[in-house]
Design an enzyme around this catalytic site. Structure first.
Site, PDB file in Angstrom:
ATOM      1  CG  HIS A 164      -1.963  -1.040   1.224  1.00 14.07           C
ATOM      2  ND1 HIS A 164      -2.817  -1.254   0.161  1.00 14.07           N
ATOM      3  CD2 HIS A 164      -2.295  -1.962   2.173  1.00 14.07           C
ATOM      4  CE1 HIS A 164      -3.631  -2.262   0.457  1.00 14.07           C
ATOM      5  NE2 HIS A 164      -3.328  -2.710   1.660  1.00 14.07           N
ATOM      6  CG  ASP A 199      -3.159  -8.356   1.210  1.00 13.10           C
ATOM      7  OD1 ASP A 199      -4.255  -7.863   1.540  1.00 13.10           O
ATOM      8  OD2 ASP A 199      -2.156  -8.339   1.934  1.00 13.10           O
ATOM      9  CG  HIS A 201      -6.736  -5.153   2.327  1.00 19.61           C
ATOM     10  ND1 HIS A 201      -6.238  -5.999   3.301  1.00 19.61           N
ATOM     11  CD2 HIS A 201      -7.815  -4.544   2.866  1.00 19.61           C
ATOM     12  CE1 HIS A 201      -6.979  -5.895   4.389  1.00 19.61           C
ATOM     13  NE2 HIS A 201      -7.951  -5.028   4.153  1.00 19.61           N
ATOM     14  CG  ASP A 293      -4.995  -9.568   4.233  1.00 19.12           C
ATOM     15  OD1 ASP A 293      -4.740 -10.225   3.212  1.00 19.12           O
ATOM     16  OD2 ASP A 293      -4.810  -8.333   4.315  1.00 19.12           O
TER      17      ASP A 293
END
Length: 487
Positions: A164, A199, A201, A293
């Site tokens: 990120h 991931d 995200h 995650d």
């Protein structure tokens, strides 16, 4: 774990399963503390490493030398002002008004809701922040260089994968984008690099940097839900229409999914899409961000993948026999994360069928009580059809975007690092690694890590206290001597 796919005999291992694998672990990363109530716990890397060591997997890998990145290396991607901020900021210095304003402008120390709640800070000002950034970024650079010099087929850095972070801003628990740095290093030696993100995200920071680049293709499989009553699932980007820009148009591929994705649905998307990507883009190296995650039971994620389901992505990309860099990422239920990354290390070396499902005694075993002290935690069955129209729609959207991707100018039959930049191979590896220990399939513990010693002692103390308490109860008549005593 099945091994079908495109596995080719390795130059170093003729059976087509084994690979030359190198592994990076820096104990210093695990000692970082984001705060008592924060979801990010770097200690998970030490937990994974302890399992890797106890299962004897270190004997099947070359250890990379611990080498933090330099300030100059961070500047290869990050803005000078942002790098200086990361270098200068400390919890004490944060009270300075000017530095505090600079930090908040860069996403560091910005509260989401209540400033009195430490967990409200996604990217808190923590002790040892600069050292932490240098350490995990150095691991990804070292792993990339090990692939570039041709001495390893697979390189692993579970402390990396911070996808990120932006050029001049921290985001989503990520301060430095080690993935961008590693890909840039690979581009010095390989013509085309594929980045794949599993991931939960969206891999927004990596995509943003390379969205105009035709030598890098980014593929992200993630949860995308902006139709929520409160706020979109973080980061709220990565819709299917985002395909890159300019020369990089259609070299960005997003596979947005809904909550509740299980192993079967996930693989119905991952395999056919990645088949097409590998055929169309023909990468010379692959970087796989293995954010955990997306596992079932994650504190922040909303997918339902098992350890084997998640590792199926590693196994499948490994089967193409292209230089592969494995990085960590998200993952906030730490016992699940450690189980997953340990098992994926076994997949990398081709030993996934040889390690026991029983969690060995290693100092962290009490964290696995809720999963029955098993490496593979149980994922409850979910009712409903495994094949549905939504999966077909997601797959067709992705394949339509891939159909627009032009084949590379040349098709490479073998994936070899170029000779464009000479590399000192010996400089990357730990020359002090005990060769005799490898011969007998064990490696020394990380005795230089005080936290490892502490947890080992705590584990031994827990075991001692358990048997002491059992003895006391037996003497007081609370524990039956034999089964017949209860009659």
């Amino acid at each position: 774990m099945d091994t079908e796919g495109h596995s080719l005999p390795s130059a170093s291992c003729g059976d087509g399963r084994k690979r030359r694998v190198c592994y990076y672990y820096d104990p210093g990363v695990a000692n970082v503390d984001y705060g008592a109530n924060h979801n990010m716990v770097p200690r998970r890397v030490a937990m994974a490493h302890a399992l890797v060591e106890k299962y004897g997997l270190l004997a099947d890998m070359e250890r990379l030398r611990v080498r933090p990145a330099t300030e100059a290396e961070l500047r290869a991607f990050h803005d000078d002002a942002y790098v200086r901020l990361l270098r200068d900021i400390t919890p004490d210095a944060y009270h300075d008004g000017d530095l505090r304003d600079r930090a908040r402008a860069c996403g560091v120390g910005v509260p989401e809701t209540d400033e009195t709640d430490a967990s409200a800070y996604d990217n808190p000002v923590i002790d040892g922040l600069w050292d932490y950034c240098l350490r995990y970024a150095g691991g990804s650079l070292a792993a990339a260089r090990a692939l570039a010099d041709g001495s390893s087929d697979i390189a692993i850095n579970w402390s990396g994968g911070m996808h990120h972070a932006c050029r001049g801003k921290a985001s989503g628990f990520c301060y430095v984008n080690d993935i961008v740095l590693a890909i840039q290093e690979l581009l010095e030696h390989f013509e085309r690099v594929l980045y794949v993100d599993i991931d939960v995200h969206h891999g927004d920071g990596v995509e943003e940097h390379f969205k105009r680049e035709s030598r890098v293709m980014t593929v992200s499989f993630h949860l995308y839900d902006i139709d929520r009553d409160v706020k979109p699932f973080f980061p709220g980007t990565g819709k299917v229409e985002d395909v890159g820009e300019g020369d990089g148009k259609y070299y960005t591929l997003n596979v947005p999914m809904k909550a509740g994705m299980d192993d079967e649905r996930y693989q119905q998307l991952f395999r056919p899409i990645m088949d097409e990507v590998m055929e169309k883009f023909v990468p010379d190296a692959v970087v796989l961000q293995c954010g955990a995650d997306s596992l079932y039971g994650d504190r922040l994620g909303e997918f339902r993948l098992s350890v084997k389901g998640h590792a199926g992505c590693v196994s499948y990309l490994r089967s193409f026999n292209v230089p592969l860099l494995l990085l960590g990422g998200g993952g906030y239920t730490v016992n699940h994360v450690a189980s997953c990354w340990c098992y994926e290390t076994a997949v990398a070396v081709g030993k996934e069928k040889e390690i026991s499902d029983e969690i060995p005694f290693h100092g962290y075993e009490h964290y696995y009580r809720d999963q029955g002290y098993k490496l593979h935690f149980t994922v409850p069955k979910k009712n409903g059809n495994k094949k549905d129209d939504l999966i077909d729609k997601i797959k067709q959207d992705a394949l339509m975007n891939l159909a627009m991707l032009k084949p590379p100018p040349t098709t490479v039959g073998e994936h070899r690092p170029s000779k464009r930049h000479a590399i000192n191979v010996k400089a990357h590896y730990d020359q002090n690694q005990d060769k005799e220990a490898k011969k007998y399939r064990w490696c020394r513990r990380e005795d230089d890590d005080p936290m490892e010693r502490l947890h080992r002692l705590c584990g031994e103390a827990d075991r001692y206290d358990f048997f002491t308490e059992l003895g006391k109860r037996k003497m007081s008549g609370l524990v039956n001597s034999t089964p017949s005593d209860s009659k």
